[in-house]
Enzyme design. Structure first.
Site, mmCIF file in Angstrom:
data_model
loop_
_atom_site.group_PDB
_atom_site.id
_atom_site.type_symbol
_atom_site.label_atom_id
_atom_site.label_comp_id
_atom_site.label_asym_id
_atom_site.label_seq_id
_atom_site.Cartn_x
_atom_site.Cartn_y
_atom_site.Cartn_z
ATOM 1 N N SER A 7 53.576 40.023 49.781
ATOM 2 C CA SER A 7 52.799 40.822 49.573
ATOM 3 C C SER A 7 53.629 42.572 50.036
ATOM 4 O O SER A 7 53.794 42.313 51.216
ATOM 5 C CB SER A 7 51.675 41.405 49.728
ATOM 6 N N HIS A 32 54.337 39.300 45.633
ATOM 7 C CA HIS A 32 53.506 39.722 45.039
ATOM 8 C C HIS A 32 53.365 41.334 45.463
ATOM 9 O O HIS A 32 53.483 41.895 45.934
ATOM 10 C CB HIS A 32 52.193 39.142 46.075
ATOM 11 N N ASP A 34 50.721 44.829 44.620
ATOM 12 C CA ASP A 34 49.316 45.095 45.593
ATOM 13 C C ASP A 34 49.260 46.269 44.679
ATOM 14 O O ASP A 34 49.317 47.526 45.122
ATOM 15 C CB ASP A 34 49.055 44.572 46.559
ATOM 16 N N MET A 36 46.878 49.261 44.155
ATOM 17 C CA MET A 36 45.023 49.620 43.898
ATOM 18 C C MET A 36 45.239 51.354 44.142
ATOM 19 O O MET A 36 46.133 52.278 43.419
ATOM 20 C CB MET A 36 45.102 49.853 45.738
ATOM 21 N N HIS A 65 48.592 42.557 41.386
ATOM 22 C CA HIS A 65 47.697 41.588 41.312
ATOM 23 C C HIS A 65 47.117 43.992 41.204
ATOM 24 O O HIS A 65 47.529 44.249 42.403
ATOM 25 C CB HIS A 65 47.055 41.911 42.853
ATOM 26 N N MET A 67 44.661 46.064 41.367
ATOM 27 C CA MET A 67 42.286 46.420 42.058
ATOM 28 C C MET A 67 42.300 48.008 41.773
ATOM 29 O O MET A 67 42.742 48.977 42.089
ATOM 30 C CB MET A 67 43.087 46.503 43.946
ATOM 31 N N MET A 136 40.659 36.290 46.834
ATOM 32 C CA MET A 136 40.819 37.240 47.675
ATOM 33 C C MET A 136 40.487 36.394 48.755
ATOM 34 O O MET A 136 38.651 36.021 48.763
ATOM 35 C CB MET A 136 39.937 38.536 47.538
ATOM 36 N N ASP A 174 44.469 35.523 48.919
ATOM 37 C CA ASP A 174 45.159 36.327 49.289
ATOM 38 C C ASP A 174 44.038 37.216 50.379
ATOM 39 O O ASP A 174 42.951 37.252 49.908
ATOM 40 C CB ASP A 174 45.366 37.574 48.011
#
Ligand code: DX5
Ligand code: ZN
Length: 214
Positions: A7, A32, A34, A36, A65, A67, A136, A174
């Site tokens: 990540s 990966h 992330d 957010m 990913h 979020m 998760m 994850d």
């Protein structure tokens, strides 16, 4: 399958190119990414501007990913920005199907994910409609949290549901993954392990990736 997806959230953004070159040299399979939004999760990471250097410096597929709330507003832009796979949270939407179709229409792989407090059974109706399920193993929002042990049973459950249906849907895990628990996670049925601090927080990240894969 036994894939490792470091990540980039835990990378050193002041030396991003070097960190990505390390990933390129390593046995890592994907990067990966992330994203957010500060609303779906109580943290803000990064968005579109960083997809460019990720794409430019990293030779591995970008596993995005999201979020975020309203993923339907942004999935196509992440596809256009070079995502290899785009995942969003089931609990963030009313109906994931049209959003999955938007991603598929771009020729990009789909992933549905859930936080640890969401019933894993809610994923079952979608197993044949996605390329990957992301469970998760910490609450989404921050790197460096402790692995939630109950994830193990969830992996076994989802794996058996996938096998029962003769599907090829991948299972990604994850949060709190490290060199200690990686083997157990793969043995339980995980196909892809995301690891942030266990890679970028160690002196020898390439070795950590190798150890997790073995
Ligand atoms: C958490 C992110 C994870 C995180 C993992 O919200 O989705 O991908 O970066 O970090 P570690 O491996 O440190 O738990
Ligand atoms: Zn993630």
């Amino acid at each position: 399958m036994k894939l490792i997806a470091p990540s980039v959230l835990s990378a050193d953004f002041g030396h991003l190119a070097q960190d990505l070159e390390m990933i390129n040299r390593s046995d890592a399979d994907w990067l990966h990414v992330d994203v957010m939004d500060g609303t779906f999760v109580p943290n803000i990471s990064f968005g579109f501007p960083l997809m460019k250097p990720f794409k430019q410096y990293c030779t591995k597929p970008l596993d995005v990913h999201l979020m975020i709330v309203h993923p339907e507003k942004y999935v196509e832009r992440f596809c256009d920005a070079g995502a290899w796979s785009v995942g969003f949270h089931l609990e963030a939407v009313d109906n994931p199907l049209p959003i999955l179709d938007m991603i598929k229409a771009k020729g990009v792989r789909t992933c549905l994910t859930i936080n640890p407090d969401i019933d894993v059974k809610r994923l079952v109706p979608y197993l044949d409609k996605v390329d990957m399920i992301l469970l998760m193993s910490v609450f989404a929002g921050f790197g460096g949290q402790k692995f939630i042990p109950e994830t193990m049973e969830k992996i076994r459950f989802i794996k058996s549901e996938i096998e029962k249906r003769g599907l090829k849907t991948l299972i990604e895990i994850d949060g709190g993954v490290n060199t200690e628990n990686a083997a157990e996670l793969f043995a339980a049925g995980a196909d892809v392990l995301v690891a942030g601090s266990a890679v970028f927080g160690t002196k020898d990240p390439e070795k950590a990736i190798r150890v997790m894969k073995e």
